[in-house]
Enzyme design. Structure first.
Site, PDB file in Angstrom:
ATOM      1  N   ARG A 224       0.683  44.093  15.020  1.00  0.00           N
ATOM      2  CA  ARG A 224      -0.001  43.079  15.964  1.00  0.00           C
ATOM      3  C   ARG A 224      -0.127  41.854  15.249  1.00  0.00           C
ATOM      4  O   ARG A 224      -0.210  41.637  14.070  1.00  0.00           O
ATOM      5  CB  ARG A 224      -1.473  43.628  15.915  1.00  0.00           C
ATOM      6  CG  ARG A 224      -1.597  44.804  17.303  1.00  0.00           C
ATOM      7  CD  ARG A 224      -1.437  44.442  18.410  1.00  0.00           C
ATOM      8  NE  ARG A 224      -1.611  45.535  19.359  1.00  0.00           N
ATOM      9  CZ  ARG A 224      -0.584  46.343  19.868  1.00  0.00           C
ATOM     10  NH1 ARG A 224       0.614  46.149  19.772  1.00  0.00           N
ATOM     11  NH2 ARG A 224      -0.778  47.211  20.741  1.00  0.00           N
ATOM     12  N   HIS A 272       7.253  41.233  22.256  1.00  0.00           N
ATOM     13  CA  HIS A 272       6.404  42.297  22.394  1.00  0.00           C
ATOM     14  C   HIS A 272       7.411  43.458  23.142  1.00  0.00           C
ATOM     15  O   HIS A 272       6.987  44.147  24.043  1.00  0.00           O
ATOM     16  CB  HIS A 272       5.198  42.322  22.998  1.00  0.00           C
ATOM     17  CG  HIS A 272       4.280  43.340  22.499  1.00  0.00           C
ATOM     18  ND1 HIS A 272       2.705  43.112  22.457  1.00  0.00           N
ATOM     19  CD2 HIS A 272       4.412  44.579  22.327  1.00  0.00           C
ATOM     20  CE1 HIS A 272       2.158  44.308  22.061  1.00  0.00           C
ATOM     21  NE2 HIS A 272       3.355  45.097  22.221  1.00  0.00           N
TER      22      HIS A 272
HETATM   23  P1  NDP Z   1      -1.679  54.911  13.838  1.00  0.00           P
HETATM   24  O1  NDP Z   1      -3.174  55.065  14.207  1.00  0.00           O
HETATM   25  O2  NDP Z   1      -1.056  56.262  13.823  1.00  0.00           O
HETATM   26  O3  NDP Z   1      -1.461  54.446  12.309  1.00  0.00           O
HETATM   27  C1  NDP Z   1      -2.127  53.398  11.675  1.00  0.00           C
HETATM   28  C2  NDP Z   1      -1.822  53.401  10.184  1.00  0.00           C
HETATM   29  O4  NDP Z   1      -2.461  52.203   9.855  1.00  0.00           O
HETATM   30  C3  NDP Z   1      -2.277  54.486   9.583  1.00  0.00           C
HETATM   31  O5  NDP Z   1      -1.392  54.851   8.341  1.00  0.00           O
HETATM   32  C4  NDP Z   1      -3.590  54.140   8.942  1.00  0.00           C
HETATM   33  O6  NDP Z   1      -4.044  54.735   7.736  1.00  0.00           O
HETATM   34  C5  NDP Z   1      -3.201  52.558   8.919  1.00  0.00           C
HETATM   35  N1  NDP Z   1      -4.373  51.742   8.403  1.00  0.00           N
HETATM   36  C6  NDP Z   1      -5.217  51.408   9.668  1.00  0.00           C
HETATM   37  N2  NDP Z   1      -6.245  50.626   9.092  1.00  0.00           N
HETATM   38  C7  NDP Z   1      -5.875  50.453   7.830  1.00  0.00           C
HETATM   39  C8  NDP Z   1      -6.719  49.532   6.720  1.00  0.00           C
HETATM   40  N3  NDP Z   1      -7.663  48.912   6.934  1.00  0.00           N
HETATM   41  N4  NDP Z   1      -6.115  49.838   5.500  1.00  0.00           N
HETATM   42  C9  NDP Z   1      -4.694  50.240   5.297  1.00  0.00           C
HETATM   43  N5  NDP Z   1      -4.058  50.953   6.403  1.00  0.00           N
HETATM   44  C10 NDP Z   1      -4.677  51.183   7.252  1.00  0.00           C
HETATM   45  O7  NDP Z   1      -0.910  54.035  14.583  1.00  0.00           O
HETATM   46  P2  NDP Z   1       0.711  53.987  15.223  1.00  0.00           P
HETATM   47  O8  NDP Z   1       1.733  54.279  14.089  1.00  0.00           O
HETATM   48  O9  NDP Z   1       0.933  54.874  16.328  1.00  0.00           O
HETATM   49  O10 NDP Z   1       0.760  52.615  15.783  1.00  0.00           O
HETATM   50  C11 NDP Z   1       0.429  51.480  14.889  1.00  0.00           C
HETATM   51  C12 NDP Z   1       0.272  50.099  15.605  1.00  0.00           C
HETATM   52  O11 NDP Z   1       1.606  49.674  16.052  1.00  0.00           O
HETATM   53  C13 NDP Z   1      -0.363  49.992  16.832  1.00  0.00           C
HETATM   54  O12 NDP Z   1      -2.002  50.002  16.480  1.00  0.00           O
HETATM   55  C14 NDP Z   1      -0.049  48.973  17.629  1.00  0.00           C
HETATM   56  O13 NDP Z   1      -0.800  48.045  17.017  1.00  0.00           O
HETATM   57  C15 NDP Z   1       1.507  48.772  17.381  1.00  0.00           C
HETATM   58  N6  NDP Z   1       2.518  49.110  18.173  1.00  0.00           N
HETATM   59  C16 NDP Z   1       3.449  48.160  18.403  1.00  0.00           C
HETATM   60  C17 NDP Z   1       4.178  48.277  19.516  1.00  0.00           C
HETATM   61  C18 NDP Z   1       5.170  47.132  19.785  1.00  0.00           C
HETATM   62  O14 NDP Z   1       5.797  47.073  20.827  1.00  0.00           O
HETATM   63  N7  NDP Z   1       5.363  46.061  19.193  1.00  0.00           N
HETATM   64  C19 NDP Z   1       4.293  49.477  20.288  1.00  0.00           C
HETATM   65  C20 NDP Z   1       3.253  50.439  19.861  1.00  0.00           C
HETATM   66  C21 NDP Z   1       2.508  50.245  18.599  1.00  0.00           C
HETATM   67  P3  NDP Z   1      -4.403  56.176   7.711  1.00  0.00           P
HETATM   68  O15 NDP Z   1      -3.110  56.928   8.047  1.00  0.00           O
HETATM   69  O16 NDP Z   1      -5.227  56.422   6.459  1.00  0.00           O
HETATM   70  O17 NDP Z   1      -5.278  56.463   8.937  1.00  0.00           O
END
Ligand code: NDP
Length: 309
Positions: A224, A272
């Protein structure tokens, strides 16, 4: 009869009506799927960001809101939303992200631009290192980050991943917490951002974080826009601390035409498109969650309101 409201912009209805109908039918669910209902008649809401639906208060019968996107930052802190919120985890989304991230990582690793952009008669015999000698860090080891980390590891890159809670994955160095972040950045010859947009992740990649990376590193952001401090990144690109940034997501989308990212020689802007929810597979996820809810089973992929994703 189960009443499902499709609350998204009209162009999405065109692509989702048939696959959603098929997915509900395939599970034997008796669903009335529509784009308009009296709010008090609605059992489930299929939701996409940019939907005009912002006030969930009148949806008194609604049992769950099923988001079509992986990111839920546009809806998770809506105070009128009291129903459970599920986000999208979909095979097509993961595969698309794996392909986009590995493609852009390989572009930078192999130095492809040298030949694609520099075909000028000069014989430049630059041989790139093997993947063994290029360290990649993935911030975010969720559905998408882990899929990418595993794919990059499979290509031979030494991969470090970082998440909020400790993860384990064969062949990947998994770190977490503040100390873990410093270590993860210090070995990021290529840094991939796959974190959600939350209060805790905003501006995570600031001047200090960029300075903690190896000089001449590459940054790839399909996560993001707000994860990055734009000014700090531009400054790091100008000094060569960051060799190139490939950015798919931005604070304001579409990226305004006068934003310096468009014109910067060491920035690649993609609109995007890193990965898109695929209607056919995503509809199956939505239908399965409706089936679960109707059978009293727990919903899959619930967003955690306290964590913000
Ligand atoms: P998930 O919720 O499965 O994974 C998020 C990851 O980020 C987890 O490993 C989580 O940790 C980690 N995380 C969250 N907050 C923190 C923090 N404060 N410090 C450290 N680690 C953190 O999401 P997805 O993998 O499904 O998607 C990730 C992002 O990708 C989406 O939120 C979206 O913004 C983006 N996206 C972009 C797209 C595009 O076309 N550009 C398409 C789809 C998604 P933990 O495992 O410990 O919970």
């Amino acid at each position: 009869m189960i009443n499902v409201l499709f609350a998204a912009l009209p162009e999405r209805w065109v692509t989702y009506e048939a696959p959603l109908t098929k997915a509900f039918n395939d599970l034997g669910l008796d669903v009335d799927l529509r784009i308009d209902f009296a709010p008090h008649e609605v059992d489930y809401i299929v939701y996409a960001p940019n939907s005009p639906l912002q006030d969930f208060t009148p949806y008194t019968r609604c049992k769950a809101v099923l988001n079509l996107w992986a990111g839920v930052e546009n809806i998770i802190s809506n105070p009128t939303l009291t129903q459970p919120l599920a986000r999208m985890v979909d095979h097509g989304l993961s595969q698309g992200m794996r392909e986009w991230v590995t493609g852009h990582a390989l572009r930078h690793h192999l130095g492809m631009d040298l030949h694609i952009k520099g075909q000028d008669g000069e014989w430049r015999d630059y041989v790139p290192p093997l993947a063994d000698d290029r360290r990649v860090t993935v911030l975010g080891l969720g559905e998408l980050g882990m899929a990418c980390a595993k794919a990059l590891h499979g290509l031979g890159f030494p991969v470090t991943g970082w998440s909020r809670t400790q993860k384990e994955a064969e062949g990947i160095t998994c770190l977490c917490g503040e100390e873990g972040l410093g270590k993860a950045l210090s070995t990021a010859d290529i840094l991939v951002l796959l974190l959600p947009n939350t209060a805790a992740t905003e501006n995570l990649i600031d001047a200090d974080a960029l300075a903690a990376m190896p000089k001449g590193a590459f940054l790839i952001n399909p996560g993001r826009g707000p994860l990055i401090d734009d000014e700090a990144l531009l400054a790091a690109l100008d000094t060569g601390q960051i060799a190139h940034a490939t950015l798919d997501v931005f604070r304001v989308e579409p990226l305004p035409v006068d934003h310096p990212f468009w014109a910067h020689p060491n920035v690649t802007v993609t609109p995007h498109i890193a990965s898109e929810t695929r209607p056919s597979s995503a509809s199956q996820i939505v239908a399965e969650n409706v089936r679960r809810s109707e059978n009293g089973e727990p919903l899959r992929f619930l967003a955690d309101r306290s964590a913000g994703y």
